[in-house]
Design a protein around this motif. Structure first.
Motif, PDB file in Angstrom:
ATOM      1  N   ALA A 167      -4.716  -1.832  -0.476  1.00  9.98           N
ATOM      2  CA  ALA A 167      -4.692  -0.799  -1.513  1.00  9.98           C
ATOM      3  C   ALA A 167      -5.954  -0.821  -2.365  1.00  9.98           C
ATOM      4  O   ALA A 167      -6.544   0.226  -2.664  1.00  9.98           O
ATOM      5  CB  ALA A 167      -3.449  -0.983  -2.389  1.00  9.98           C
ATOM      6  N   LEU A 168      -6.380  -2.017  -2.767  1.00 11.87           N
ATOM      7  CA  LEU A 168      -7.590  -2.126  -3.582  1.00 11.87           C
ATOM      8  C   LEU A 168      -8.828  -1.719  -2.781  1.00 11.87           C
ATOM      9  O   LEU A 168      -9.739  -1.083  -3.315  1.00 11.87           O
ATOM     10  CB  LEU A 168      -7.747  -3.548  -4.102  1.00 11.87           C
ATOM     11  N   ALA A 169      -8.869  -2.079  -1.512  1.00 13.68           N
ATOM     12  CA  ALA A 169     -10.010  -1.720  -0.670  1.00 13.68           C
ATOM     13  C   ALA A 169     -10.144  -0.207  -0.566  1.00 13.68           C
ATOM     14  O   ALA A 169     -11.252   0.341  -0.685  1.00 13.68           O
ATOM     15  CB  ALA A 169      -9.846  -2.331   0.718  1.00 13.68           C
ATOM     16  N   VAL A 170      -9.037   0.475  -0.358  1.00 13.84           N
ATOM     17  CA  VAL A 170      -9.073   1.942  -0.251  1.00 13.84           C
ATOM     18  C   VAL A 170      -9.544   2.560  -1.560  1.00 13.84           C
ATOM     19  O   VAL A 170     -10.341   3.505  -1.567  1.00 13.84           O
ATOM     20  CB  VAL A 170      -7.684   2.476   0.145  1.00 13.84           C
ATOM     21  N   GLY A 171      -9.071   2.019  -2.690  1.00 15.31           N
ATOM     22  CA  GLY A 171      -9.487   2.567  -3.979  1.00 15.31           C
ATOM     23  C   GLY A 171     -10.977   2.393  -4.234  1.00 15.31           C
ATOM     24  O   GLY A 171     -11.653   3.331  -4.665  1.00 15.31           O
ATOM     25  N   THR A 172     -11.500   1.198  -3.951  1.00 14.25           N
ATOM     26  CA  THR A 172     -12.933   0.989  -4.164  1.00 14.25           C
ATOM     27  C   THR A 172     -13.766   1.815  -3.181  1.00 14.25           C
ATOM     28  O   THR A 172     -14.864   2.245  -3.508  1.00 14.25           O
ATOM     29  CB  THR A 172     -13.309  -0.498  -4.034  1.00 14.25           C
ATOM     30  N   PHE A 179       0.872  -1.186   0.000  1.00 15.80           N
ATOM     31  CA  PHE A 179       0.000   0.000   0.000  1.00 15.80           C
ATOM     32  C   PHE A 179       0.902   1.227   0.000  1.00 15.80           C
ATOM     33  O   PHE A 179       1.617   1.488   0.971  1.00 15.80           O
ATOM     34  CB  PHE A 179      -0.911  -0.035   1.225  1.00 15.80           C
ATOM     35  N   LEU A 180       0.881   1.979  -1.088  1.00 16.92           N
ATOM     36  CA  LEU A 180       1.796   3.100  -1.292  1.00 16.92           C
ATOM     37  C   LEU A 180       1.735   4.089  -0.130  1.00 16.92           C
ATOM     38  O   LEU A 180       0.666   4.525   0.275  1.00 16.92           O
ATOM     39  CB  LEU A 180       1.446   3.817  -2.602  1.00 16.92           C
ATOM     40  N   GLY A 181       2.895   4.409   0.424  1.00 18.52           N
ATOM     41  CA  GLY A 181       2.988   5.358   1.527  1.00 18.52           C
ATOM     42  C   GLY A 181       2.842   4.723   2.896  1.00 18.52           C
ATOM     43  O   GLY A 181       3.089   5.380   3.918  1.00 18.52           O
ATOM     44  N   GLN A 182       2.408   3.448   2.936  1.00 18.29           N
ATOM     45  CA  GLN A 182       2.186   2.765   4.212  1.00 18.29           C
ATOM     46  C   GLN A 182       2.904   1.413   4.263  1.00 18.29           C
ATOM     47  O   GLN A 182       2.657   0.625   5.176  1.00 18.29           O
ATOM     48  CB  GLN A 182       0.681   2.536   4.432  1.00 18.29           C
ATOM     49  N   ASP A 183       3.787   1.152   3.332  1.00 12.47           N
ATOM     50  CA  ASP A 183       4.394  -0.168   3.203  1.00 12.47           C
ATOM     51  C   ASP A 183       5.169  -0.554   4.462  1.00 12.47           C
ATOM     52  O   ASP A 183       6.022   0.194   4.940  1.00 12.47           O
ATOM     53  CB  ASP A 183       5.333  -0.179   2.000  1.00 12.47           C
ATOM     54  N   GLY A 184       4.851  -1.732   5.010  1.00 17.90           N
ATOM     55  CA  GLY A 184       5.565  -2.242   6.164  1.00 17.90           C
ATOM     56  C   GLY A 184       5.024  -1.820   7.508  1.00 17.90           C
ATOM     57  O   GLY A 184       5.562  -2.215   8.540  1.00 17.90           O
ATOM     58  N   ARG A 185       3.956  -1.043   7.536  1.00 22.42           N
ATOM     59  CA  ARG A 185       3.393  -0.606   8.809  1.00 22.42           C
ATOM     60  C   ARG A 185       2.436  -1.653   9.396  1.00 22.42           C
ATOM     61  O   ARG A 185       1.794  -2.393   8.651  1.00 22.42           O
ATOM     62  CB  ARG A 185       2.620   0.707   8.639  1.00 22.42           C
ATOM     63  N   PRO A 186       2.316  -1.709  10.716  1.00 22.25           N
ATOM     64  CA  PRO A 186       1.291  -2.580  11.308  1.00 22.25           C
ATOM     65  C   PRO A 186      -0.093  -2.160  10.833  1.00 22.25           C
ATOM     66  O   PRO A 186      -0.411  -0.958  10.814  1.00 22.25           O
ATOM     67  CB  PRO A 186       1.463  -2.339  12.812  1.00 22.25           C
ATOM     68  N   TYR A 227       1.732 -10.738  -3.243  1.00 20.16           N
ATOM     69  CA  TYR A 227       2.131  -9.339  -3.310  1.00 20.16           C
ATOM     70  C   TYR A 227       2.221  -8.707  -1.922  1.00 20.16           C
ATOM     71  O   TYR A 227       3.001  -7.780  -1.697  1.00 20.16           O
ATOM     72  CB  TYR A 227       1.147  -8.550  -4.175  1.00 20.16           C
ATOM     73  N   CYS A 228       1.436  -9.215  -0.992  1.00 20.90           N
ATOM     74  CA  CYS A 228       1.416  -8.663   0.364  1.00 20.90           C
ATOM     75  C   CYS A 228       2.528  -9.227   1.239  1.00 20.90           C
ATOM     76  O   CYS A 228       3.016  -8.535   2.141  1.00 20.90           O
ATOM     77  CB  CYS A 228       0.072  -8.952   1.038  1.00 20.90           C
ATOM     78  N   HIS A 229       2.926 -10.487   1.005  1.00 20.87           N
ATOM     79  CA  HIS A 229       3.840 -11.143   1.944  1.00 20.87           C
ATOM     80  C   HIS A 229       5.011 -11.877   1.292  1.00 20.87           C
ATOM     81  O   HIS A 229       5.905 -12.326   2.006  1.00 20.87           O
ATOM     82  CB  HIS A 229       3.050 -12.151   2.797  1.00 20.87           C
ATOM     83  N   GLY A 230       5.028 -11.994  -0.031  1.00 21.00           N
ATOM     84  CA  GLY A 230       6.067 -12.787  -0.675  1.00 21.00           C
ATOM     85  C   GLY A 230       7.464 -12.231  -0.525  1.00 21.00           C
ATOM     86  O   GLY A 230       8.421 -12.978  -0.279  1.00 21.00           O
TER      87      GLY A 230
END
Length: 295
Positions: free
Chosen positions: A275-280, A47-54, A133-136
């Protein structure tokens, strides 16, 4: 009190939808049961700008931003029933309270149903995942397993070699044909046909029925998904059949088959991510707002 929009679900999609309506100075009610789908994961990625955050920090920051708008009301609880009333909708909460809104946004998400393998649920979100994409990337080109649940697991197995050495455990759920075996071989995927007895170890080691143990750094599986909220069914919203479960049919503005009812997030996606959830959610909020003007 009557609201311009009632949002069912206060996770990423619901927050995003609410922000669009709040900034349009509309009266918004968010009803949240507090069960984010990714609550089992320690970090969120992609998620752009939030990558790696809890993920709980991302959700908390989003809620704080939304609640800065004085025209937003937040209530903790479940929405148990909804029906059309006049030019809007009536929503009944678990507390027995009844709220009215001109538009309804369904953002309650889905729940994951894992295959019944011992040790799998305990590792869900920590070393057992569904989204490469989230955990690989965090598996650092390590040893990756794919636990087959259906022919869709072939897709999983073909993707994952980009993130590490991959073994497909067919486990009686899927038998690749000759062409598929050739495709898997070209990608360097090892196919293990023996039954999986349990998952153990610090990460996600596979204990096979013949007594062997295959050590892994991470395991991927495609759970079945079920829409959390009963409201879509009560209202008669059309559903699509997806490879992992049913999801809500929506238009480009995220409106369902029921006029005035919008949906966003994982319940309205074939497969989801933050990311997709925020966009929708942004589309649903804007769509709901414009429908208040142009109808």
């Amino acid at each position: 009190m009557s609201y311009d929009a009632i949002i069912i679900g206060g996770s990423y999609a619901g927050l995003s939808a609410g922000l669009q309506l709040a900034r349009a100075r509309r009266r918004v009610l968010v009803v949240d049961a507090g069960a984010r789908r990714n609550r089992f994961a320690s970090h969120s990625h992609g998620f752009l700008g939030q990558d790696g955050r809890p993920p709980e920090e991302i959700a908390a920051d989003g809620r704080a931003e939304l609640m800065d708008y004085p025209n937003v009301t937040w209530t903790v609880g479940e929405a148990t029933a909804a029906d059309a009333e006049g030019d809007g909708f009536r929503v009944t909460l678990g507390s027995g309270e009844v709220e009215q809104g001109r538009r309804l946004i369904l953002a309650g998400g889905v729940r994951d149903v894992l295959p019944p393998v011992d040790g799998l649920a305990e590792r869900w979100g920590r070393s057992v995942f569904h989204c490469p994409y989230c955990h690989g990337y965090e598996l650092d080109l390590g040893r990756i397993g794919v636990l087959a649940v259906s022919p869709m697991s072939m897709h999983h197995a073909m993707m994952l070699p980009d993130w590490g050495s991959t073994t497909l455990f067919t486990n009686g759920a899927f038998v690749p044909d000759a062409e598929q075996l050739e495709q898997l071989a070209r990608r360097g995927v090892v196919v293990e046909p023996d039954a999986v007895k349990s998952i153990g170890g610090e990460r996600a080691d596979i204990n096979l029925a013949d007594g062997r143990c295959v050590a892994l750094d991470g395991l991927f599986v495609l759970p079945r998904t079920h829409i959390n909220s009963p409201l879509a069914e009560q209202l008669g919203c059309a559903l699509n059949d997806g490879p992992m479960g049913r999801y809500l049919q929506v238009t480009e503005t995220q409106e369902t088959s029921v006029p005035g009812v919008f949906a966003c997030g994982d319940a309205a996606l074939v497969a989801g991510s933050v990311a997709l959830a925020v966009g929708t959610g942004a589309r649903a909020g804007a769509g709901a707002h414009q429908s208040l003007i142009f109808r």
